[in-house]
Design a protein around this motif. Structure first.
Motif, PDB file in Angstrom:
ATOM      1  N   SER A  23       0.944 -12.746   3.731  1.00 40.20           N
ATOM      2  CA  SER A  23       0.699 -11.505   4.469  1.00 40.20           C
ATOM      3  C   SER A  23       1.050 -10.292   3.614  1.00 40.20           C
ATOM      4  O   SER A  23       0.286  -9.322   3.554  1.00 40.20           O
ATOM      5  CB  SER A  23       1.513 -11.496   5.759  1.00 40.20           C
ATOM      6  N   LYS A  24       2.194 -10.336   2.946  1.00 42.92           N
ATOM      7  CA  LYS A  24       2.616  -9.220   2.089  1.00 42.92           C
ATOM      8  C   LYS A  24       1.649  -8.993   0.931  1.00 42.92           C
ATOM      9  O   LYS A  24       1.399  -7.856   0.548  1.00 42.92           O
ATOM     10  CB  LYS A  24       4.033  -9.452   1.570  1.00 42.92           C
ATOM     11  N   LYS A  25       1.084 -10.067   0.382  1.00 45.71           N
ATOM     12  CA  LYS A  25       0.097  -9.929  -0.693  1.00 45.71           C
ATOM     13  C   LYS A  25      -1.215  -9.363  -0.148  1.00 45.71           C
ATOM     14  O   LYS A  25      -1.813  -8.476  -0.747  1.00 45.71           O
ATOM     15  CB  LYS A  25      -0.157 -11.277  -1.361  1.00 45.71           C
ATOM     16  N   HIS A  26      -1.650  -9.910   0.978  1.00 50.66           N
ATOM     17  CA  HIS A  26      -2.926  -9.481   1.547  1.00 50.66           C
ATOM     18  C   HIS A  26      -2.876  -8.015   1.978  1.00 50.66           C
ATOM     19  O   HIS A  26      -3.800  -7.260   1.730  1.00 50.66           O
ATOM     20  CB  HIS A  26      -3.296 -10.367   2.741  1.00 50.66           C
ATOM     21  N   TYR A  27      -1.802  -7.642   2.660  1.00 48.01           N
ATOM     22  CA  TYR A  27      -1.670  -6.286   3.189  1.00 48.01           C
ATOM     23  C   TYR A  27      -0.716  -5.447   2.336  1.00 48.01           C
ATOM     24  O   TYR A  27       0.021  -4.608   2.858  1.00 48.01           O
ATOM     25  CB  TYR A  27      -1.168  -6.335   4.635  1.00 48.01           C
ATOM     26  N   ALA A  28      -0.743  -5.632   1.023  1.00 47.61           N
ATOM     27  CA  ALA A  28       0.199  -4.974   0.107  1.00 47.61           C
ATOM     28  C   ALA A  28       0.256  -3.462   0.309  1.00 47.61           C
ATOM     29  O   ALA A  28       1.330  -2.859   0.247  1.00 47.61           O
ATOM     30  CB  ALA A  28      -0.154  -5.302  -1.342  1.00 47.61           C
ATOM     31  N   GLU A  29      -0.885  -2.833   0.566  1.00 48.88           N
ATOM     32  CA  GLU A  29      -0.913  -1.373   0.721  1.00 48.88           C
ATOM     33  C   GLU A  29      -0.248  -0.900   2.009  1.00 48.88           C
ATOM     34  O   GLU A  29       0.028   0.288   2.179  1.00 48.88           O
ATOM     35  CB  GLU A  29      -2.350  -0.844   0.647  1.00 48.88           C
ATOM     36  N   HIS A  30       0.049  -1.832   2.922  1.00 52.04           N
ATOM     37  CA  HIS A  30       0.642  -1.461   4.209  1.00 52.04           C
ATOM     38  C   HIS A  30       2.109  -1.873   4.357  1.00 52.04           C
ATOM     39  O   HIS A  30       2.746  -1.511   5.347  1.00 52.04           O
ATOM     40  CB  HIS A  30      -0.142  -2.099   5.358  1.00 52.04           C
ATOM     41  N   VAL A  31       2.649  -2.623   3.407  1.00 50.09           N
ATOM     42  CA  VAL A  31       3.979  -3.215   3.554  1.00 50.09           C
ATOM     43  C   VAL A  31       5.055  -2.181   3.872  1.00 50.09           C
ATOM     44  O   VAL A  31       5.965  -2.454   4.667  1.00 50.09           O
ATOM     45  CB  VAL A  31       4.355  -4.055   2.309  1.00 50.09           C
ATOM     46  N   GLU A  32       4.965  -0.999   3.308  1.00 49.55           N
ATOM     47  CA  GLU A  32       5.989   0.029   3.531  1.00 49.55           C
ATOM     48  C   GLU A  32       5.727   0.892   4.770  1.00 49.55           C
ATOM     49  O   GLU A  32       6.543   1.738   5.113  1.00 49.55           O
ATOM     50  CB  GLU A  32       6.106   0.931   2.293  1.00 49.55           C
TER      51      GLU A  32
ATOM     52  N   PRO B  49       5.647  -4.507  10.101  1.00 50.34           N
ATOM     53  CA  PRO B  49       6.330  -5.673  10.701  1.00 50.34           C
ATOM     54  C   PRO B  49       5.545  -6.282  11.875  1.00 50.34           C
ATOM     55  O   PRO B  49       5.450  -7.509  11.993  1.00 50.34           O
ATOM     56  CB  PRO B  49       7.685  -5.112  11.142  1.00 50.34           C
ATOM     57  N   GLY B  50       4.958  -5.451  12.713  1.00 47.41           N
ATOM     58  CA  GLY B  50       4.154  -5.964  13.816  1.00 47.41           C
ATOM     59  C   GLY B  50       2.896  -6.651  13.329  1.00 47.41           C
ATOM     60  O   GLY B  50       2.468  -7.672  13.894  1.00 47.41           O
ATOM     61  N   LEU B  51       2.292  -6.114  12.266  1.00 52.63           N
ATOM     62  CA  LEU B  51       1.100  -6.715  11.680  1.00 52.63           C
ATOM     63  C   LEU B  51       1.428  -8.096  11.125  1.00 52.63           C
ATOM     64  O   LEU B  51       0.707  -9.072  11.370  1.00 52.63           O
ATOM     65  CB  LEU B  51       0.533  -5.809  10.576  1.00 52.63           C
TER      66      LEU B  51
END
Length: 157
Positions: free
Chosen positions: A50-59, A64-66
């Protein structure tokens, strides 16, 4: 893929698609459009993926909900080929929010939520390649030309 207008994109059927038993309905939309599914598998998205796929959103505050949502149940990952497949698939999905998606689109017909919007699709060629590499190894692609291709598009397309 033969011509420059042929593209490959990643499509994820998210946990809400699986939980609501809409896998077949959504896949049939892509097939009816004449797109080719050249790789497909069901898997659980891990927090790491998830962190790799949504890297641009992690921060971002919503991440967290995603992550909780995308890891909550299995997904189906697909590689889809076709003429201008990236734009065609995204148009078929409709607006990100199911509340704003036009009737006739996948989200417009099946979703009433911003986050639980059933399907993810790559938004451009670079994203498609990056995302396909996250979910599939090269050996998992099964390229083929359906026998009905001549009935779906002109020979020079």
């Amino acid at each position: 893929m033969a011509s420059d207008s042929m593209q490959r994109t990643l499509v994820l059927l998210k946990p809400d698609t699986i939980q609501r038993r809409l896998i077949g309905d959504v896949i049939s939309r892509f097939e009816s459009k004449g797109l080719n599914i050249v790789a497909m598998k069901m898997l659980r998205v891990t927090p790491e993926l998830s962190k790799k796929h949504y890297a641009e959103h992690v921060e971002r505050p919503f991440y967290p909900g995603l992550e909780e949502f995308i890891t909550s149940a299995p997904i189906v990952a697909m590689a889809i080929d076709g003429l201008q497949a990236i734009a065609v698939v995204r148009n078929m999905l409709g607006a990100t929010s199911g509340l704003k998606a036009a009737p006739g689109t996948i989200r417009g017909d099946y979703s009433g939520s911003q986050q639980m919007n059933l399907v993810h699709a790559s938004d451009g060629p670079e994203a498609a390649q990056r995302e396909l590499d996250l979910y599939f190894d090269a050996a998992e692609f099964c390229d083929y030309d359906p026998v009905l291709t001549g009935s779906l598009r002109a020979g020079d397309e």
